[in-house]
Design a protein around this motif. Structure first.
Motif, PDB file in Angstrom:
ATOM      1  N   ASN A  36       0.810  -1.078   0.012  1.00  0.00           N
ATOM      2  CA  ASN A  36       0.033  -0.106  -0.064  1.00  0.00           C
ATOM      3  C   ASN A  36       0.826   1.418   0.122  1.00  0.00           C
ATOM      4  O   ASN A  36       0.152   2.358   0.255  1.00  0.00           O
ATOM      5  N   GLU A  38       2.140   3.195  -2.455  1.00  0.00           N
ATOM      6  CA  GLU A  38       1.569   4.477  -3.359  1.00  0.00           C
ATOM      7  C   GLU A  38       0.401   4.901  -2.667  1.00  0.00           C
ATOM      8  O   GLU A  38       0.190   6.088  -2.791  1.00  0.00           O
ATOM      9  N   TRP A  39      -0.686   4.035  -2.141  1.00  0.00           N
ATOM     10  CA  TRP A  39      -1.864   4.506  -1.620  1.00  0.00           C
ATOM     11  C   TRP A  39      -1.734   5.357  -0.441  1.00  0.00           C
ATOM     12  O   TRP A  39      -2.526   6.359  -0.060  1.00  0.00           O
ATOM     13  N   GLN A 115      -5.728  -0.702   0.759  1.00  0.00           N
ATOM     14  CA  GLN A 115      -6.575  -0.234  -0.512  1.00  0.00           C
ATOM     15  C   GLN A 115      -7.342  -1.321  -0.852  1.00  0.00           C
ATOM     16  O   GLN A 115      -8.470  -1.136  -1.344  1.00  0.00           O
TER      17      GLN A 115
END
Length: 205
Positions: A36, A38-39, A115
């Motif tokens: 996660n 990048e999220w 995510q």
């Protein structure tokens, strides 16, 4: 200060389980965070000191455990029971922090969710569970959540739960490498005598 220990504690609602974070969760926690990255990166707290970095996993857990022992934090992992695992799997993290006793009786709440599980009601359910525990079991009066104005998913969480928008805080926290504006949302115990979880679950039926 409340008399007696406030930690550890485990909270459950259906398949969702909020439990204490542990040193031995490092492998699973690290895998979820890596997946996660990048999220979560745009909302990640950062160190404003020149050359400063974030603590590693063990340092983070040690600090959270120390705060819990002092009665100033409740460091939960958000876990979920699934048919694919014999034990609930990590789907996020929720920390009640900055607990103030005495005449204030308040705290701040922060969270993140995998995510892959976003949009399934996990975040609002977890926030409602933790808020109810703080109000009913610990006797706190106020819960506050601070959110970046650009963070649409988190804004939807507080909207769904009926947290009151208390306004804009310019350059409030150091996030992703810079001082970032936030909006502050809050609830007090007397606003939800029936309990936040009860109200949230009723709104979904």
């Amino acid at each position: 200060m409340r008399s007696g220990p406030i930690w550890p504690v485990t909270l459950e609602c259906g398949d969702l389980v909020l439990r204490p974070i542990r040193y031995r969760d490092k492998k699973d926690w690290t895998q979820v965070r890596a997946r996660n990255n990048e999220w979560l990166a745009p909302w990640e707290a950062s160190n404003p000191m020149p050359g400063g970095g974030l603590p590693d996993y063990r340092q983070m857990v040690r600090s959270l455990k120390a705060q819990a022992a002092q009665g100033t934090a409740l460091p939960f992992l958000i876990t979920e029971r699934t048919s694919a695992s014999s034990v609930p799997v990590i789907v996020g993290q929720l920390t009640v922090s900055s607990i103030v006793w005495g005449s204030a009786m308040m705290a701040t709440l922060g969270y993140w969710v995998d995510q892959a599980r976003a949009g399934h009601g996990i975040a609002p359910t977890a926030v409602a569970m933790a808020t109810d525990h703080c109000f009913k079991a610990l006797g706190l009066h106020r819960m506050e959540i601070n959110i970046r104005p650009e963070n649409g998913p988190s804004l939807r969480v507080v909207e769904k739960l009926g947290f009151r928008d208390e306004g804009y805080r310019p350059r409030f926290l150091h996030i992703n490498g810079e001082w970032a504006d936030h909006r502050t949302f809050a609830l007090t115990a007397d606003e939800i005598p029936e309990g936040l979880l009860t109200r949230w679950l009723a709104s979904r039926t």
